[in-house]
Write an enzyme that holds these catalytic residues in place. Structure first.
Site, PDB file in Angstrom:
ATOM      1  N   ASP A  18    -117.385 -23.980 -25.369  1.00 45.53           N
ATOM      2  CA  ASP A  18    -116.958 -23.610 -24.016  1.00 45.53           C
ATOM      3  C   ASP A  18    -117.982 -22.639 -23.437  1.00 45.53           C
ATOM      4  O   ASP A  18    -117.774 -21.422 -23.422  1.00 45.53           O
ATOM      5  CB  ASP A  18    -115.568 -22.962 -24.079  1.00 45.53           C
ATOM      6  N   GLU A  97    -117.436 -29.764 -13.713  1.00 43.55           N
ATOM      7  CA  GLU A  97    -116.296 -29.521 -12.833  1.00 43.55           C
ATOM      8  C   GLU A  97    -116.609 -29.778 -11.362  1.00 43.55           C
ATOM      9  O   GLU A  97    -117.648 -29.385 -10.833  1.00 43.55           O
ATOM     10  CB  GLU A  97    -115.811 -28.075 -13.004  1.00 43.55           C
ATOM     11  N   LYS A 133    -114.401 -32.886 -14.513  1.00 42.74           N
ATOM     12  CA  LYS A 133    -113.371 -31.870 -14.716  1.00 42.74           C
ATOM     13  C   LYS A 133    -112.711 -31.542 -13.374  1.00 42.74           C
ATOM     14  O   LYS A 133    -113.394 -31.173 -12.405  1.00 42.74           O
ATOM     15  CB  LYS A 133    -114.025 -30.620 -15.316  1.00 42.74           C
ATOM     16  N   PHE A 179    -104.395 -24.378 -21.158  1.00 39.65           N
ATOM     17  CA  PHE A 179    -104.997 -23.055 -21.334  1.00 39.65           C
ATOM     18  C   PHE A 179    -104.098 -22.147 -22.160  1.00 39.65           C
ATOM     19  O   PHE A 179    -103.011 -21.791 -21.725  1.00 39.65           O
ATOM     20  CB  PHE A 179    -105.251 -22.417 -19.961  1.00 39.65           C
TER      21      PHE A 179
END
Length: 327
Positions: A18, A97, A133, A179
């Protein structure tokens, strides 16, 4: 010597980095990697990425983009260029994203996704290596449904509740990113609790609930736990389809030698049947009834918009562009 927790975890879960930090990705060599506007902005401040920024700006300018559109195009090109560099160090996919400002506009999200893929294609990257994303709003999920129907794989992010998970399953998206850490943060503040044992961690329990729901109902969408605050949370979800973990926590896992075991074996007897076919009104009603998910979704979108604005400011300053163009 006992294997590290990192090595043990890799044996039962796909580890995803990440980060937009190319050095960290080269160090840990994950299968996949994820980025977001905050990570792209952080990567843009690193001196070693200056050339990528300059190349992105030059390309946008040569395409005759002007003013605000020049900055927006530069950000998209930079985002993709970083993705291309990441793909040189991994064998799998990178998540890229869509602008979070488009989170409530289905058509604009679809259009932006295709623009990003066209950029990747221009650099010789096949779309099979890209996950688009998208924030898991109703509009974002519908955009993903359209894209998936065209063979474009999507990662639905900022996912905090069952309504989002059910709608994503119905849309047959490739992957969701629930999350963990942000859920924990919300409950600690709401309940004024400093610590939860891992077996009661609200973020970990949320992912376990979604995992059981998907596996029991034979949903093919992959589950990738995200947003971790500790390696205890990471290991609490050992066995999840994928886990995307920051370089700092990956380094901790590499130094830890505790025994790692599967924490997500499917238990059909405890799973719940679910109606995955929600309409827009049902989705919004269920999402709004879950205060945590409702607040964190909007807060996450706002945070990603702010990060992109910070990157915009950085580019304006770097290239001497008048910050008052919009005036």
């Amino acid at each position: 010597m006992t294997q590290s927790a990192f090595d043990q975890l890799q044996a039962i879960t796909t580890i995803v980095a990440d980060t937009g930090d190319l050095k960290a990705i080269q160090q840990f060599r994950p299968l996949d990697a994820t980025t977001n506007p905050s990570l792209i902005t952080a990567a843009a401040t690193q001196p070693e990425n200056r050339e990528l920024i300059e190349d992105a700006y030059t390309q946008a300018r040569n395409e005759d983009y002007q003013s605000d559109e020049l900055i927006e195009r530069s950000i998209d090109i930079l985002t993709v260029k970083l993705g291309v560099e990441i793909l040189k160090s991994i064998q799998g996919r990178v998540s890229t994203e869509v602008d979070a400002a488009l989170s409530y506009d289905t058509d604009a999200t679809v259009a932006k996704a295709k623009q990003l893929l066209a950029l990747y294609s221009s650099y010789g990257i096949d779309q099979s290596r890209i996950l688009i994303k998208i924030a898991a709003t109703w509009e974002g999920i519908q955009a993903a449904k359209q894209l998936e129907a065209e063979g474009i794989h999507c990662n639905l992010t900022l996912l905090f509740g069952l309504a989002q998970a059910k709608a994503c399953a119905d849309a047959q998206v490739t992957l969701i990113s629930p999350f963990v850490g942000r859920i924990l943060d919300w409950y600690k503040k709401a309940e004024q609790v400093d610590h939860y044992p891992i077996e009661k961690d609200p973020g970990v329990l949320s992912v376990k609930q979604i995992y059981q729901l998907y596996k029991h109902n034979q949903i093919k969408t992959e589950i990738m736990g995200a947003s971790f605050r500790s390696i205890d949370q990471v290991l609490g979800l050992a066995g999840c389809d994928l886990l995307t973990v920051s370089p700092a926590l990956l380094a901790e896992l590499a130094q830890d030698h505790r025994q790692v075991s599967h924490q997500l074996l499917s238990q059909a007897s405890t799973a719940v049947e679910a109606d995955f076919k929600l309409d827009k009104a049902q989705f919004k009603q269920q999402l709004e009834a879950d205060l945590m998910a409702f607040q964190l979704l909007q807060g996450g979108i706002d945070g990603f918009i702010k990060a992109r604005e910070q990157l915009s400011t950085l580019l304006r300053q770097s290239f001497g562009i008048d910050a008052e163009i919009k005036a």
